[in-house]
Design an enzyme around this catalytic site. Structure first.
Site, PDB file in Angstrom:
ATOM      1  N   LEU A  45      -8.312  19.012  -1.575  1.00 29.70           N
ATOM      2  CA  LEU A  45      -8.768  18.689  -0.223  1.00 29.70           C
ATOM      3  C   LEU A  45      -7.799  17.744   0.480  1.00 29.70           C
ATOM      4  O   LEU A  45      -7.708  17.740   1.694  1.00 29.70           O
ATOM      5  CB  LEU A  45     -10.161  18.044  -0.268  1.00 29.70           C
ATOM      6  CG  LEU A  45     -11.310  18.922  -0.747  1.00 29.70           C
ATOM      7  CD1 LEU A  45     -12.584  18.102  -0.864  1.00 29.70           C
ATOM      8  CD2 LEU A  45     -11.528  20.099   0.197  1.00 29.70           C
ATOM      9  N   VAL A  53      -7.686  14.294  -4.036  1.00 36.75           N
ATOM     10  CA  VAL A  53      -9.087  14.671  -3.898  1.00 36.75           C
ATOM     11  C   VAL A  53      -9.243  16.194  -3.940  1.00 36.75           C
ATOM     12  O   VAL A  53      -8.492  16.915  -3.286  1.00 36.75           O
ATOM     13  CB  VAL A  53      -9.672  14.100  -2.581  1.00 36.75           C
ATOM     14  CG1 VAL A  53     -11.143  14.467  -2.449  1.00 36.75           C
ATOM     15  CG2 VAL A  53      -9.506  12.579  -2.542  1.00 36.75           C
ATOM     16  N   ASP A 156     -11.866  -0.992   5.027  1.00 37.57           N
ATOM     17  CA  ASP A 156     -10.990   0.116   5.437  1.00 37.57           C
ATOM     18  C   ASP A 156     -11.749   1.105   6.325  1.00 37.57           C
ATOM     19  O   ASP A 156     -11.642   2.320   6.157  1.00 37.57           O
ATOM     20  CB  ASP A 156     -10.399   0.827   4.216  1.00 37.57           C
ATOM     21  CG  ASP A 156      -9.159   1.659   4.560  1.00 37.57           C
ATOM     22  OD1 ASP A 156      -8.587   1.477   5.657  1.00 37.57           O
ATOM     23  OD2 ASP A 156      -8.774   2.503   3.735  1.00 37.57           O
TER      24      ASP A 156
END
Length: 353
Positions: A45, A53, A156
């Site tokens: 991904l 990922v 973040d």
């Protein structure tokens, strides 16, 4: 070098000291490794600085999941991310950690998450309606208020870390790799968050920051969405980033902030900062974005994008702002339409009304 004035979060300052040490002492945490064979990678991904990922299948139940394979990094950092995800599991709009396994080839840890339709906010958020912007920011605030109430700063917050399943109007706050436990009076690393979303405290090297850092980042997202300007503060490096902020919020106001906390500015700013007046938010409105801007949107933005972290709205205060009245009203309506009416509970309706 003068000592900076200490600062303490306005809310949830003591939640970690009221919990047992095991809750926040992630260095002593013992990871409970799951079975790697249960997961089959389907497709990649994406990749980040610290991980790769994949979409995967949990072959024990045939359900989709997401596998985040961590790149070699300090054990301490990995433990921190896992402990935080464990602590937040089940929280509103927080990505659910399902298991932690070791990749058999690299021996690196892999985190297994619930599957979310992989549209990150970044692809979507420049196309949303006024109502949708309010809706998704309200959902994001639920996640932030939850993690802050649990003594955790995300550090973040940015569109890339907000996953949206637009068809189901579902939002998840992801990537807790930079998240940290808040302890009042502790100095934190200022090398967190992504440049365009870094609060002034990080850019002036003020280390005693708190949850309010996340609220600045949220403010940057709001500004970017309502003004259709991505990113809103477009610095070319961390020094230029503060200059971009000062061109909007003003240099006088910056110096008031620095004076209040006895912060000494890096001499590198001397030649680049200049002198700038504070700009009115109205000046960013034009024909292409005016349908997204309202007086309450600008008022809300103004309460987030403040130099002084102590003055910024908390997540809870933000949720109570008039900007979200249409959302609160609608969510209240949906709750009441799903619950039995008072009359149904009271038996026959009296006809004397």
């Amino acid at each position: 070098m003068t000592m900076a004035v200490p600062s303490r979060a306005r809310v949830y300052a003591d939640v970690n000291s009221q919990r047992p040490r095991e809750y926040w002492d992630y260095e002593s945490y013992v990871v409970d490794w799951g079975n790697q064979e249960d997961y089959q990678l389907v497709r990649k991904l994406g990749r980040g600085k610290y991980s790769e990922v994949f979409e995967a299948i949990n072959i024990t139940n045939n359900e989709k999941c997401v596998v985040k394979i961590l790149k070699p990094v300090k054990k301490k950092k990995i433990k921190r991310e896992i402990k935080i995800l464990e602590n937040l599991r089940g929280g509103t709009n927080i990505i659910t950690l399902q298991a932690v396994v070791k990749d058999p080839v690299s021996r690196t840890p892999a985190l297994i998450f619930e599957h979310v339709n992989n549209t990150d906010f970044k692809q979507l958020y420049q196309t949303l309606s006024d109502y949708d912007i309010r809706y998704y920011l309200y959902e994001l605030l639920k996640a932030l208020d939850y993690c802050h109430s649990m003594g955790i700063m995300h550090r973040d917050v940015k569109p890339h870390n907000v996953m949206i399943d637009h068809d189901h109007r579902k939002l998840r706050l992801i990537d807790w790799g930079l998240a940290e436990f808040y302890h009042p009076g502790q100095d934190y690393n200022v090398r967190v968050a992504s440049r365009y979303f870094k609060g002034p405290e990080l850019l002036v090297d003020y280390q005693m920051y708190d949850y309010s850092l996340d609220m600045w980042s949220l403010g940057c997202m709001l500004a970017s969405m309502i003004f259709r300007k991505e990113p809103f503060f477009h610095g070319h490096d961390n020094y230029d980033q503060l200059v971009r902020i000062a061109k909007v919020l003003g240099t006088e106001e910056l110096f008031e902030y620095l004076d209040k906390y006895h912060i000494e500015l890096d001499p590198r700013f001397n030649d680049i900062l200049g002198r700038h007046s504070r700009k009115r938010w109205e000046r960013f409105v034009h024909s292409e974005n005016q349908h997204l801007v309202s007086p309450e949107a600008l008022d809300f933005l103004d309460r987030l994008l403040r130099y002084d972290h102590y003055e910024r709205y908390t997540a809870r205060e933000a949720m109570d702002h008039p900007y979200f009245y249409p959302i609160v009203k609608e969510q209240g309506r949906m709750v009441s339409s799903n619950s039995p009416t008072p009359n149904a509970l009271q038996g026959p309706i009296s006809t004397t009304e």
